[in-house]
Design an enzyme around this catalytic site. Structure first.
Site, PDB file in Angstrom:
ATOM      1  N   LYS A  17       0.857  -1.177   0.000  1.00  0.00           N
ATOM      2  CA  LYS A  17       0.000   0.000   0.000  1.00  0.00           C
ATOM      3  C   LYS A  17       0.891   1.224   0.000  1.00  0.00           C
ATOM      4  O   LYS A  17       1.666   1.446   0.931  1.00  0.00           O
ATOM      5  CB  LYS A  17      -0.899  -0.011   1.232  1.00  0.00           C
ATOM      6  CG  LYS A  17      -1.773   1.214   1.355  1.00  0.00           C
ATOM      7  CD  LYS A  17      -2.753   1.082   2.493  1.00  0.00           C
ATOM      8  CE  LYS A  17      -3.574   2.348   2.653  1.00  0.00           C
ATOM      9  NZ  LYS A  17      -4.526   2.235   3.766  1.00  0.00           N
ATOM     10  N   LYS A  75      -2.026  -1.486  -3.909  1.00  0.00           N
ATOM     11  CA  LYS A  75      -2.915  -0.330  -3.867  1.00  0.00           C
ATOM     12  C   LYS A  75      -2.104   0.945  -3.914  1.00  0.00           C
ATOM     13  O   LYS A  75      -1.114   1.038  -3.190  1.00  0.00           O
ATOM     14  CB  LYS A  75      -3.704  -0.404  -2.563  1.00  0.00           C
ATOM     15  CG  LYS A  75      -4.581   0.767  -2.271  1.00  0.00           C
ATOM     16  CD  LYS A  75      -5.204   0.595  -0.924  1.00  0.00           C
ATOM     17  CE  LYS A  75      -5.957   1.866  -0.617  1.00  0.00           C
ATOM     18  NZ  LYS A  75      -6.348   1.949   0.754  1.00  0.00           N
TER      19      LYS A  75
HETATM   20  C1  PBG Z   1      -7.462   2.964   5.534  1.00  0.00           C
HETATM   21  C2  PBG Z   1      -7.702   2.948   4.080  1.00  0.00           C
HETATM   22  C3  PBG Z   1      -7.529   3.976   3.123  1.00  0.00           C
HETATM   23  C4  PBG Z   1      -8.027   3.480   1.933  1.00  0.00           C
HETATM   24  C5  PBG Z   1      -8.440   2.182   2.164  1.00  0.00           C
HETATM   25  N1  PBG Z   1      -8.203   1.863   3.479  1.00  0.00           N
HETATM   26  C6  PBG Z   1      -7.081   5.378   3.265  1.00  0.00           C
HETATM   27  C7  PBG Z   1      -5.700   5.738   3.583  1.00  0.00           C
HETATM   28  O1  PBG Z   1      -4.787   4.927   3.699  1.00  0.00           O
HETATM   29  O2  PBG Z   1      -5.541   6.945   3.770  1.00  0.00           O
HETATM   30  C8  PBG Z   1      -8.108   4.239   0.633  1.00  0.00           C
HETATM   31  C9  PBG Z   1      -9.116   3.744  -0.339  1.00  0.00           C
HETATM   32  C10 PBG Z   1      -9.421   4.675  -1.454  1.00  0.00           C
HETATM   33  O3  PBG Z   1      -8.780   5.713  -1.654  1.00  0.00           O
HETATM   34  O4  PBG Z   1     -10.365   4.353  -2.186  1.00  0.00           O
HETATM   35  N2  PBG Z   1      -6.161   3.043   5.943  1.00  0.00           N
END
Ligand code: PBG
Length: 331
Positions: free
Chosen positions: A201, A254
């Site tokens: 991520k 992601k």
């Molecule tokens: C929680 C999380 C996030 C997203 C999914 N789980 C936000 C972040 O890390 O700030 C983002 C999903 C999206 O942008 O559609 N940590």
């Protein structure tokens, strides 16, 4: 007049297989299918409310009572399942709403499970929507404390699994989070619950609309000390290998679009299903351009989903799931 020597007629003509729709369909290498889609949903307190999310046209925050009908509509389109995010009534420094047995997502999961025992329910596991400071873990000495966060993520995962989630999806990017969750699930006699790790991520600008939707922007600093640097691809392999070794049942990269190379690169080494999260900013870009009439939305969306699939992905988490499934059904 320029005279060109007669060229021999080409023997090889790739255009033969592009001539008609039928032949194109017959030789297509990659197909998108609603059964590969997971639809993210935001759950909010209250009753009977479907509150539109301005930065994500077509998406809304729903109250728990509206979820069973929404889930039915989503699965009727052939979409594989749901991923739940919560907006709690109140926040605190420890994100206790994330592991409250009566928390917003725990209640949502119970309501959905009561309405449909076969529904695929995934629940995000993180603290950022529940902490007053907006970070994904607890703060100590001005930074996010990895090891103090692990037991809280584990509690959140156990409470969501106990409520009836099939899959818990840790997205906090804390080291050891998958192992901590797997151990806690086993201890709670919930060893059958699967873990989908947000393994690679990235610290991305493309989460902007989500943070507005979930009210989860960090109140100080940013997430670069725990989310990955966009320049790193080798490190994604390492994160994924670690999560698989800790017992992750599915792994994720992601965002999706700026990281198709990462997906393609890791695919041959990933022995479990590989997911990609087509995130909020990617969705918002398409919606904004389509609204201006700058691109054809249906074609753009299906091209994007095809590209993610072509990179080697098994499951796509996407806000386009419902619309794309409906378009695919008409083709
Ligand atoms: C929680 C999380 C996030 C997203 C999914 N789980 C936000 C972040 O890390 O700030 C983002 C999903 C999206 O942008 O559609 N940590």
């Amino acid at each position: 007049m320029l005279r060109v020597a007669a060229e021999p007629e080409p023997a090889v003509r790739p255009r033969r297989l592009r001539r008609t729709r039928a032949v194109r369909d017959a030789v297509r290498e990659t197909r998108v299918d609603p059964r590969d889609f997971i639809y993210p949903i935001f759950v909010r307190p209250g009753r009977g409310i479907r509150e539109p999310i301005a930065s994500m046209p077509g998406q809304a925050r729903l109250t728990v009572d509206l979820l069973p009908a929404e889930a039915e509509a989503v699965t009727a389109l052939g979409v594989a399942g749901l991923l739940l995010f919560g907006l709690p009534e109140s926040k605190d420094p420890y994100g206790s709403g994330a592991y409250d047995e009566d928390g917003i997502v725990q209640r949502a999961v119970r309501a959905l499970r009561a309405a449909d025992r076969d529904l695929l329910i995934m629940a995000d596991v993180c603290l950022c929507e529940y902490t007053s400071h907006g970070h994904c873990g607890v703060i100590r000495d001005g930074g996010v404390d990895n090891d103090a966060t692990l037991p809280l993520l584990a509690r959140a995962a156990v409470s969501l699994a106990a409520a009836g989630a099939d899959v818990v999806a840790p997205s906090a990017m804390m080291d050891g989070q998958v192992a901590a969750i797997r151990a806690a699930l086993s201890e709670a006699a919930l060893a059958e619950t699967a873990v989908m790790a947000y393994s690679a991520k990235y610290a991305s600008a493309f989460y902007g609309p989500f943070r507005e939707a979930a009210g989860s922007s960090p109140q100080f600093g940013d997430r670069r000390t725990y989310q990955m640097d966009p320049g790193n691809a080798r490190e994604a392999e390492r994160e994924i290998a670690l999560d698989v070794s800790e017992g992750a049942d599915l792994v994720m990269v992601k965002p999706a679009l700026a990281y198709l190379d990462v997906l393609q690169r890791v695919r041959p080494h990933v022995p479990v299903p590989l997911a990609a999260y087509n995130v909020s900013g990617e969705y918002a870009m398409v919606k904004a351009a389509a609204r201006e009439g700058w691109l054809e939305e249906e074609r753009a969306v299906l091209e994007i989903l095809t590209a993610i699939k072509r990179a080697g992905v098994d499951l796509i988490l996407t806000y386009h799931a419902k619309e794309a499934a409906a378009w695919l059904a008409q083709r």
